[in-house]
Design a protein around this motif. Structure first.
Motif, mmCIF file in Angstrom:
data_model
loop_
_atom_site.group_PDB
_atom_site.id
_atom_site.type_symbol
_atom_site.label_atom_id
_atom_site.label_comp_id
_atom_site.label_asym_id
_atom_site.label_seq_id
_atom_site.Cartn_x
_atom_site.Cartn_y
_atom_site.Cartn_z
ATOM 1 N N UNK A 262 0.852 -1.194 0.000
ATOM 2 C CA UNK A 262 0.000 0.000 0.000
ATOM 3 C C UNK A 262 0.888 1.246 0.000
ATOM 4 N N UNK A 263 0.665 2.205 -0.918
ATOM 5 C CA UNK A 263 1.484 3.423 -0.972
ATOM 6 C C UNK A 263 1.440 4.199 0.344
ATOM 7 N N UNK A 264 2.553 4.876 0.670
ATOM 8 C CA UNK A 264 2.676 5.588 1.944
ATOM 9 C C UNK A 264 1.748 6.801 2.044
ATOM 10 N N UNK A 265 1.311 7.357 0.893
ATOM 11 C CA UNK A 265 0.475 8.559 0.957
ATOM 12 C C UNK A 265 -0.979 8.249 1.314
ATOM 13 N N UNK A 266 -1.338 6.990 1.429
ATOM 14 C CA UNK A 266 -2.711 6.615 1.803
ATOM 15 C C UNK A 266 -2.821 6.604 3.328
ATOM 16 N N UNK A 267 -3.791 7.403 3.867
ATOM 17 C CA UNK A 267 -3.910 7.465 5.329
ATOM 18 C C UNK A 267 -5.355 7.509 5.819
ATOM 19 N N UNK A 268 -6.333 7.343 4.914
ATOM 20 C CA UNK A 268 -7.731 7.279 5.355
ATOM 21 C C UNK A 268 -8.377 6.000 4.844
ATOM 22 N N UNK A 269 -9.489 5.614 5.489
ATOM 23 C CA UNK A 269 -10.202 4.403 5.081
ATOM 24 C C UNK A 269 -10.742 4.540 3.664
ATOM 25 N N UNK A 270 -11.227 5.729 3.315
ATOM 26 C CA UNK A 270 -11.768 5.945 1.968
ATOM 27 C C UNK A 270 -10.672 5.823 0.908
ATOM 28 N N UNK A 271 -9.487 6.398 1.206
ATOM 29 C CA UNK A 271 -8.364 6.292 0.260
ATOM 30 C C UNK A 271 -7.928 4.848 0.091
ATOM 31 N N UNK A 272 -7.901 4.108 1.206
ATOM 32 C CA UNK A 272 -7.503 2.692 1.146
ATOM 33 C C UNK A 272 -8.528 1.881 0.355
ATOM 34 N N UNK A 273 -9.804 2.152 0.594
ATOM 35 C CA UNK A 273 -10.875 1.447 -0.120
ATOM 36 C C UNK A 273 -10.769 1.687 -1.627
ATOM 37 N N UNK A 274 -10.524 2.957 -2.003
ATOM 38 C CA UNK A 274 -10.415 3.301 -3.416
ATOM 39 C C UNK A 274 -9.209 2.607 -4.055
ATOM 40 N N UNK A 275 -8.101 2.572 -3.321
ATOM 41 C CA UNK A 275 -6.887 1.927 -3.842
ATOM 42 C C UNK A 275 -7.101 0.432 -4.052
ATOM 43 N N UNK A 276 -7.743 -0.213 -3.078
ATOM 44 C CA UNK A 276 -7.982 -1.661 -3.190
ATOM 45 C C UNK A 276 -8.958 -1.982 -4.322
ATOM 46 N N UNK A 277 -9.935 -1.102 -4.516
ATOM 47 C CA UNK A 277 -10.880 -1.286 -5.633
ATOM 48 C C UNK A 277 -10.159 -1.181 -6.977
ATOM 49 N N UNK A 278 -9.220 -0.237 -7.068
ATOM 50 C CA UNK A 278 -8.439 -0.067 -8.308
ATOM 51 C C UNK A 278 -7.565 -1.298 -8.565
ATOM 52 N N UNK A 279 -6.986 -1.840 -7.481
ATOM 53 C CA UNK A 279 -6.180 -3.057 -7.615
ATOM 54 C C UNK A 279 -7.021 -4.207 -8.164
ATOM 55 N N UNK A 280 -8.227 -4.327 -7.640
ATOM 56 C CA UNK A 280 -9.140 -5.395 -8.032
ATOM 57 C C UNK A 280 -9.546 -5.255 -9.494
ATOM 58 N N UNK A 281 -9.763 -3.998 -9.924
ATOM 59 C CA UNK A 281 -10.157 -3.756 -11.328
ATOM 60 C C UNK A 281 -9.019 -4.127 -12.287
ATOM 61 N N UNK A 282 -7.776 -3.850 -11.853
ATOM 62 C CA UNK A 282 -6.618 -4.177 -12.704
ATOM 63 C C UNK A 282 -6.486 -5.695 -12.899
ATOM 64 N N UNK A 283 -6.877 -6.443 -11.855
ATOM 65 C CA UNK A 283 -6.798 -7.909 -11.932
ATOM 66 C C UNK A 283 -7.866 -8.450 -12.876
#
Length: 283
Positions: A262-283
């Motif tokens: 997880x990138x270091x600039x992520x520090x909120x639940x919403x940012x983490x959720x968005x990042x994980x969703x993007x990871x899932x879409x790439x897969x």
């Protein structure tokens, strides 16, 4: 010359009367102008004492090598009233700040003390109440408001006198999670719109996580200062003084351990959720 730092403490020592141990033990720090800085630490670590020193409500112990600068002004007997005009404090219990019979009267109080003309005062009161979403309550009695509404009015009263620094002294601690989130959202928006410097004194680790900078206090000394990412990575230090880390950091740590970086600039639940969703879409 432009001022880079809103607040600067240099070797500040403070001891309350009839006590032997200093509440603040020769501390030094800087708070950048236009930033949001959170002060965290257990009860008695000196957080609220710092807020009162910034505003000149308390004066530090005599020390030839000590100095408090606020917005480029050295705090002393001559400058203290100018500094108080630039610094507003929102306290834990808004009931302690109400003096008017109505919401509008209460917000106008500071303006009346500054002899602001009536027509300008009316406009300012309406504008700041609109800023915090309380214009519809201008004629309401403060006693009939909810805790979150009272804090909004208290913030409006501070904004009315156009401070450059706002200190939130445990001002969200009596609110439920929804009310706390609403108040912090308002402050974040107003900070950006009005280029305010915000100093948040809090026990809420998730609130501290939203700051630009975090100062950790323990027994009158500063243990660390840095971005939330830097501070909340010091798990051992925080646990040693009885402080937790935000839930999102615990979750990120577990994700890293199972191979999800997880990138270091992520520090909120919403940012983490968005990042994980993007990871899932790439897969």
């Amino acid at each position: 010359m432009p001022v880079d730092n809103a607040v600067e403490f240099k070797n500040i020592l403070f001891t309350y009367p009839d006590t032997e141990k200093a509440v603040l033990d020769k501390i030094s720090f800087k708070i950048k102008k236009g930033s949001w800085t959170s002060l965290i630490g257990h009860n008695g670590s000196g957080k609220s004492t710092i807020s009162k020193l910034i505003n000149g409500l308390l004066l530090p112990d005599s020390n030839a090598d000590s100095k408090i600068n606020v917005l480029g002004m050295e705090l002393n007997q001559e400058s203290v009233w100018k500094i108080r005009e630039k610094v507003g404090i929102v306290f834990q219990n808004p009931d302690n700040q109400f003096v008017g019979a109505t919401v509008g009267d209460d917000v106008a109080f500071g303006l009346e003390n500054r002899a602001v003309p009536r027509n300008r005062m009316v406009k300012i009161v309406r504008n700041v109440l609109a800023d915090v979403g309380m214009l519809d309550y201008i004629n309401a009695e403060p006693a009939n408001l909810s805790g979150g509404q009272k804090q909004r009015v208290a913030i409006a009263g501070i904004l009315a006198v156009e401070p450059e620094i706002i200190i939130l002294d445990e001002s969200t601690s009596m609110l439920d999670p929804s009310g706390r989130e609403q108040i912090l959202k308002i402050i974040r928006r107003l900070k950006k719109e009005k280029n305010l410097t915000v100093i948040s004194i809090t026990h809420d680790i998730d609130e501290a996580n939203m700051a630009d900078d975090v100062i950790v206090l323990n027994d009158g000394k500063i243990l660390a200062q840095g971005t939330p990412t830097i501070i909340f990575d010091k798990t051992e230090m925080l646990e040693k003084i009885g402080l937790d880390i935000p839930f999102v950091y615990k979750l990120i740590d577990k994700l890293n351990k199972v191979g999800i970086s997880v990138p270091q600039n992520i520090k909120t639940k919403d940012e983490l959720k968005q990042y994980l969703c993007q990871l899932n879409l790439k897969k």
